[in-house]
Design an enzyme around this catalytic site. Structure first.
Site, short mmCIF file in Angstrom:
data_model
loop_
_atom_site.label_atom_id
_atom_site.label_comp_id
_atom_site.label_asym_id
_atom_site.label_seq_id
_atom_site.Cartn_x
_atom_site.Cartn_y
_atom_site.Cartn_z
N HIS A 47 4.40 1.58 -7.75
CA HIS A 47 2.76 0.69 -7.96
C HIS A 47 2.08 1.07 -9.39
O HIS A 47 1.91 -0.06 -9.54
CB HIS A 47 2.16 0.72 -7.19
CG HIS A 47 2.90 1.07 -5.30
ND1 HIS A 47 3.36 1.87 -4.33
CD2 HIS A 47 3.69 -0.23 -4.89
CE1 HIS A 47 3.91 1.34 -3.63
NE2 HIS A 47 4.61 0.23 -3.98
N ASP A 96 13.26 -3.07 -6.11
CA ASP A 96 14.00 -3.90 -5.33
C ASP A 96 14.54 -5.19 -5.52
O ASP A 96 14.25 -6.30 -5.62
CB ASP A 96 12.41 -4.05 -3.95
CG ASP A 96 11.81 -3.31 -3.02
OD1 ASP A 96 12.88 -2.84 -2.20
OD2 ASP A 96 10.72 -2.13 -4.01
N SER A 100 6.88 3.96 -1.14
CA SER A 100 6.08 4.55 0.12
C SER A 100 7.02 5.28 1.18
O SER A 100 6.09 5.97 2.16
CB SER A 100 6.23 3.67 0.77
OG SER A 100 5.42 2.48 -0.70
N ARG A 101 8.29 5.15 1.45
CA ARG A 101 8.79 5.85 2.86
C ARG A 101 9.27 7.02 2.50
O ARG A 101 9.43 8.07 3.14
CB ARG A 101 10.09 5.23 3.46
CG ARG A 101 9.58 3.67 3.59
CD ARG A 101 10.90 3.29 4.51
NE ARG A 101 10.95 1.91 4.46
CZ ARG A 101 10.17 0.70 4.01
NH1 ARG A 101 10.52 0.30 3.65
NH2 ARG A 101 9.81 -0.56 5.62
N GLY A 116 8.70 -4.50 -8.44
CA GLY A 116 10.15 -3.39 -9.37
C GLY A 116 11.39 -3.82 -8.78
O GLY A 116 11.57 -4.32 -8.53
N GLY A 156 1.13 -1.27 -0.13
CA GLY A 156 0.35 0.03 -0.15
C GLY A 156 0.01 1.57 0.08
O GLY A 156 1.90 0.81 0.12
#
Ligand code: AMP
Length: 282
Positions: A37, A151, A187-188, A148, A31
């Site tokens: 994403h 990572d 997301s971070r 992705g 999320g």
């Protein structure tokens, strides 16, 4: 978009499509969705008949409880983004749904991948990642799953698990999506202060420096050493690792391996209290 919160309901829904000969594309996420994403969802939509996205902040892959607690969870916004992207199915389970109380212990031999770079810095992280992705693969049974390149080591870990368990799924790796100034979307990133966000630009800049220098004829090692000096002087950046590796096994290349291609430059660093990773292929 149809949303399911239980394994049984999702499995029933998808088995009807599977019987009708439709292919299933799967994008597992935690999320706090961003364009990275959404690029995976787009790829799933253009490659398979049905796109399935899961949103689950998996507790077993967090080695740091504070990181788990601080992980952003803007679920309403995520649902709106998935709707707008045309995602067909969202799987949104609870922790209890994914980890029933009679849960068996999980231990998967990832060899060196569990011991180097992210594996070394985040003990147990890839055990949690393989545990949840294996569960999700068994529920969704996708034809293709999308991950992705951001990572990079995670992609290698999942591919190793798929190979070892002979899981009937193909992995597709999607290029890293970046902000216009180079910062890899994550997301971070929402946890970066404006100052830290500016400081974090040093990471992608260092990777691009290596790529450009190598394209201009420098050896990867020499290019890396220059970029390393730049990173060590960059304000607010606390480097964890920075290495030029063979993308087949993520071992760091030595002086006699400078001509291997492709290579991958990987890094992890703390900026303003946030841990960021990035990589680039040479
Ligand atoms: P996460 O929600 O962070 O677990 O990420 C879910 C998936 O999105 C993983 O396969 C990530 O590698 C991928 N992903 C995360 N950031 C990016 C990005 N900037 N570009 C492309 N894919 C990404």
């Amino acid at each position: 978009m149809e949303t399911f919160t239980t394994k049984n309901a999702l499995e029933a829904h998808l088995s009807a499509f599977r019987s009708a000969g439709k292919t299933i594309g799967f994008v597992p996420t935690m999320g706090a969705l961003h364009e990275g994403h959404l690029a995976l969802i787009e790829r799933a939509k253009s490659t398979t008949s049905i796109s399935v996205c899961s949103i689950f902040v998996n507790p077993t892959q967090f080695n740091d409880p504070a990181d788990l607690e601080k992980y952003p969870r803007p679920i309403e916004k995520d649902i709106a983004l998935l709707e707008a992207a045309g995602c067909d199915v969202l799987f949104l389970p609870t922790v209890g749904e994914m980890y029933p109380s009679d849960e068996e212990a999980w231990s998967f031999d990832l060899g060196q991948l569990d011991k180097i770079w992210e594996g070394a810095k985040r003990p147990g992280h890839y055990q949690g990642v393989t545990q949840i992705v294996n569960k999700l693969f068994h529920i969704v049974k996708p034809n293709i799953a999308f991950f992705g390149q951001k990572d990079f080591q995670q992609c290698m870990v999942i591919q190793l698990m798929v190979d070892k368990l002979a899981l009937p799924v193909r992995l597709e790796i999607v290029d890293t999506i970046r902000d216009a100034d180079g910062l890899a979307k994550s997301s971070r990133n929402v946890r970066l202060s404006p100052r830290a966000r500016t400081q974090a630009l040093a990471l992608s800049k260092a990777l691009f420096m290596v790529k450009q220098a190598v394209e201009q004829g420098e050896s990867p090692q020499q290019a890396k050493e220059e970029a390393l000096r730049f990173l060590q002087q960059a304000k607010g950046v606390e480097l964890e690792y920075f290495a030029v590796c063979n993308p087949r096994d993520l071992t760091e290349i030595g002086p006699e391996q400078q001509n291997i291609r492709p290579l991958v430059v990987i890094l992890a660093a703390w900026v303003g209290g946030v841990r960021l990773i990035d990589n680039i292929l040479l």
